[in-house]
Enzyme design. Structure first.
Site, PDB file in Angstrom:
ATOM      1  CB  ILE A 165      24.401  41.859  14.122  1.00 30.07           C
ATOM      2  CG1 ILE A 165      25.643  42.221  13.320  1.00 30.07           C
ATOM      3  CG2 ILE A 165      24.530  42.351  15.565  1.00 30.07           C
ATOM      4  CD1 ILE A 165      25.885  43.719  13.195  1.00 30.07           C
ATOM      5  N   PRO A 166      22.625  38.689  15.109  1.00 37.52           N
ATOM      6  CG  PRO A 166      22.899  36.454  15.699  1.00 37.52           C
ATOM      7  CD  PRO A 166      23.502  37.552  14.894  1.00 37.52           C
ATOM      8  CG  HIS A 167      19.720  42.324  17.696  1.00 39.51           C
ATOM      9  ND1 HIS A 167      20.029  42.228  16.349  1.00 39.51           N
ATOM     10  CD2 HIS A 167      18.665  43.156  17.774  1.00 39.51           C
ATOM     11  CE1 HIS A 167      19.207  42.993  15.657  1.00 39.51           C
ATOM     12  NE2 HIS A 167      18.355  43.568  16.497  1.00 39.51           N
ATOM     13  CB  ALA A 168      16.784  38.685  21.593  1.00 43.00           C
TER      14      ALA A 168
END
Length: 110
Positions: A54-57
């Protein structure tokens, strides 16, 4: 969403997800958003294990909150916590000024 993606490594997975996010019109600058993703990955992997990443920014490059999803049937070495390949990806984008929207989205996905 791409349910039949082919990615050979973590970088390619991130690039594909950023492209999916951009196609939704959620980003005003793909490169700046991608830098945010990599900065988050430097803190610790977002490969949570059991085949999920779950990559997030939070970034000034995000116009509106968004979610991109992807399935890589053969899996990708994402340096996940359990050292297993990631197959199911959810990328979360929220504006820098957005409060805790990303935490709410992470909670819903969990």
């Amino acid at each position: 969403m791409d349910v039949n993606a082919t990615c050979l490594d973590k970088d390619e997975a991130i690039n594909t997800l950023v492209s999916l996010m951009a196609k939704q019109g959620n980003l005003n600058d793909q490169d700046v958003y991608k830098q945010g993703i990599y900065a988050r990955e430097e803190l610790s992997t977002t490969g949570i294990g059991e085949g999920i990443a779950i990559p997030h920014a939070r970034s000034e490059a995000v116009n509106a909150p968004g979610l991109a999803a992807m399935v890589v049937k053969d899996g990708v070495d994402y340096q996940s916590l359990d050292n297993q390949p990631a197959k199911l990806f959810f990328m979360i984008a929220v504006p820098k000024t957005g409060g805790n929207e990303h935490l709410q989205i992470l909670a819903m996905l969990s």
